[in-house]
Motif scaffolding. Structure first.
Motif, PDB file in Angstrom:
ATOM      1  N   ILE A  17      26.294  40.248  42.581  1.00 37.03           N
ATOM      2  CA  ILE A  17      27.575  40.656  43.163  1.00 37.03           C
ATOM      3  C   ILE A  17      27.584  42.154  43.449  1.00 37.03           C
ATOM      4  O   ILE A  17      28.044  42.594  44.514  1.00 37.03           O
ATOM      5  CB  ILE A  17      28.745  40.273  42.234  1.00 37.03           C
ATOM      6  CG1 ILE A  17      28.844  38.744  42.106  1.00 37.03           C
ATOM      7  CG2 ILE A  17      30.058  40.834  42.787  1.00 37.03           C
ATOM      8  CD1 ILE A  17      29.113  38.021  43.396  1.00 37.03           C
ATOM      9  N   THR A  47      33.016  32.040  46.619  1.00 35.35           N
ATOM     10  CA  THR A  47      33.356  32.790  45.412  1.00 35.35           C
ATOM     11  C   THR A  47      32.791  34.208  45.479  1.00 35.35           C
ATOM     12  O   THR A  47      33.473  35.188  45.155  1.00 35.35           O
ATOM     13  CB  THR A  47      32.813  32.077  44.168  1.00 35.35           C
ATOM     14  OG1 THR A  47      33.300  30.733  44.141  1.00 35.35           O
ATOM     15  CG2 THR A  47      33.241  32.793  42.904  1.00 35.35           C
ATOM     16  N   VAL A  51      34.965  37.939  45.637  1.00 40.37           N
ATOM     17  CA  VAL A  51      34.824  39.067  44.718  1.00 40.37           C
ATOM     18  C   VAL A  51      34.357  40.316  45.459  1.00 40.37           C
ATOM     19  O   VAL A  51      34.990  41.385  45.384  1.00 40.37           O
ATOM     20  CB  VAL A  51      33.830  38.721  43.589  1.00 40.37           C
ATOM     21  CG1 VAL A  51      33.635  39.926  42.671  1.00 40.37           C
ATOM     22  CG2 VAL A  51      34.321  37.521  42.799  1.00 40.37           C
ATOM     23  N   ASN A  54      36.680  41.646  48.374  1.00 44.92           N
ATOM     24  CA  ASN A  54      37.887  42.310  47.886  1.00 44.92           C
ATOM     25  C   ASN A  54      37.649  43.797  47.666  1.00 44.92           C
ATOM     26  O   ASN A  54      38.578  44.617  47.746  1.00 44.92           O
ATOM     27  CB  ASN A  54      38.332  41.637  46.581  1.00 44.92           C
ATOM     28  CG  ASN A  54      39.528  42.305  45.946  1.00 44.92           C
ATOM     29  OD1 ASN A  54      39.376  43.148  45.066  1.00 44.92           O
ATOM     30  ND2 ASN A  54      40.718  41.936  46.385  1.00 44.92           N
ATOM     31  N   ARG A  55      36.391  44.166  47.413  1.00 47.29           N
ATOM     32  CA  ARG A  55      36.057  45.562  47.122  1.00 47.29           C
ATOM     33  C   ARG A  55      35.635  46.336  48.368  1.00 47.29           C
ATOM     34  O   ARG A  55      35.535  47.568  48.317  1.00 47.29           O
ATOM     35  CB  ARG A  55      34.919  45.611  46.097  1.00 47.29           C
ATOM     36  CG  ARG A  55      35.212  44.897  44.797  1.00 47.29           C
ATOM     37  CD  ARG A  55      34.019  44.948  43.862  1.00 47.29           C
ATOM     38  NE  ARG A  55      34.193  44.097  42.683  1.00 47.29           N
ATOM     39  CZ  ARG A  55      33.254  43.879  41.781  1.00 47.29           C
ATOM     40  NH1 ARG A  55      32.058  44.463  41.911  1.00 47.29           N
ATOM     41  NH2 ARG A  55      33.479  43.080  40.744  1.00 47.29           N
ATOM     42  N   THR A  83      40.017  32.558  48.763  1.00 44.36           N
ATOM     43  CA  THR A  83      39.087  33.599  49.207  1.00 44.36           C
ATOM     44  C   THR A  83      39.740  34.494  50.250  1.00 44.36           C
ATOM     45  O   THR A  83      39.615  35.723  50.210  1.00 44.36           O
ATOM     46  CB  THR A  83      37.803  32.967  49.761  1.00 44.36           C
ATOM     47  OG1 THR A  83      37.194  32.169  48.747  1.00 44.36           O
ATOM     48  CG2 THR A  83      36.829  34.035  50.225  1.00 44.36           C
ATOM     49  N   ALA A  86      42.008  36.861  48.684  1.00 46.54           N
ATOM     50  CA  ALA A  86      41.301  37.925  47.968  1.00 46.54           C
ATOM     51  C   ALA A  86      40.796  39.009  48.909  1.00 46.54           C
ATOM     52  O   ALA A  86      40.856  40.200  48.585  1.00 46.54           O
ATOM     53  CB  ALA A  86      40.133  37.331  47.174  1.00 46.54           C
TER      54      ALA A  86
END
Length: 304
Positions: A17, A47, A51, A54-55, A83, A86
């Motif tokens: 990730i 998924t 994650v 989102n960043r 998703t 997010a």
């Protein structure tokens, strides 16, 4: 030109990730339109994008393609909408497909009979749920009577991994377009665009997206790299659906449709793909080192 990049995280590792976050940030800096993850047997693509995306704002995100058989359309709709929530509105494209007979029957244990009819039923549940509507549907293979709680009003485009004529017509008439893998410009022009566009027109839909994914490498050692591509993607040449599109293109194997050569040669081939009717090109890098850096630089230049 709308140019994206595909990241492969099948051998994920514990830092996958954080590496994906770094890759997305680099793709934003380089000016790529989009970044995509395949859904295979490594980490779950939706998924991971929830994650990492989102960043990292500022880039479109896509997954392609998610095999439908192992996931009820209500479950996939819920995951995709989560998703999208997010990563933020208007960023996610959802690629779906029926995969292949061996994967679905031998690995997952589902019946692969009538995949086109099955996917039509699947979309009858998935599409309204993605649009925030409730569903009451009873088909031969899919049943659903449910609604999802509100998770924003963002619409999620759906693309179908489509190679055959029936699947292309289904994609054009019921979704936002098609995702293509190992499909060359001649096949896009003569086999993909006509049924896809005709079905979209007949259904009163907007012109469909044609997202072309191909292995790409900028190099001065084309013959050597083509041999690497032949070995890396050899499996696809043995699968009936991909064998059919390779035969249409007059290609002996996947390496013959890979985009390999100097900057000038690769750029010319990508322009040919767009001229054939593709609306987006997503490059799959399969080498490292200097050739990967040159490839990314050229794709970023074309994207700009």
């Amino acid at each position: 030109m709308r140019i994206g990049i595909m990241f492969d995280y099948q051998q994920a590792g514990p830092d996958a990730i954080s590496r994906l976050v770094d890759d997305l940030r680099q793709a934003v800096e380089e000016g790529f339109e989009s970044a995509w993850l395949p859904q295979m047997f490594g980490m779950d693509a939706l998924t991971a994008l929830a994650v990492a995306g989102n960043r990292v704002p500022g880039i479109q995100l896509g997954v392609g393609v998610v095999p439908t058989y192992p996931r009820h359309p209500g479950v996939l709709a819920q995951q995709a909408r989560t998703t999208a929530l997010a990563v933020g509105p208007g960023r996610l494209s959802l690629g779906i497909g029926v995969s292949g007979k061996f994967v679905i029957e031998q690995m997952y244990g589902y019946d692969y009979a009538r995949p086109v009819g099955y996917l039509r039923e699947y979309l009858s549940v998935l599409s309204p749920l993605l649009d925030g509507q409730s569903v009451s549907y009873a088909g031969e293979t899919i049943r659903a009577n449910l609604a999802l709680d509100a998770m924003g009003e963002d619409r999620i485009p759906v693309l179908v991994g489509a190679l055959g004529s029936q699947m292309l017509r289904l994609a054009g008439g019921h979704t936002d377009g098609a995702m293509l893998w190992l499909t060359g410009p001649a096949t896009i022009r003569s086999h993909v665009v006509p049924p896809l566009s005709a079905a979209a027109t007949a259904a009163g839909r907007l012109a469909p997206r044609v997202v072309c994914l191909l292995p790409v490498c900028v190099t001065d050692r084309a013959d050597e790299v083509r041999a690497v591509a032949a070995e890396t993607f050899e499996m696809y040449g043995t699968l009936p659906n991909y064998r059919a599109v390779l035969d249409r293109e007059g290609a002996e194997g996947p390496a013959d449709v890979a985009v390999i050569g100097t900057e000038e040669q690769v750029a010319a081939r990508i322009r040919e793909i767009f001229a054939a009717g593709a609306t987006e090109f997503v490059g799959t890098l399969f080498t490292g080192g200097e050739s990967a850096a040159r490839t990314r630089a050229l794709l970023a230049e074309l994207a700009a």
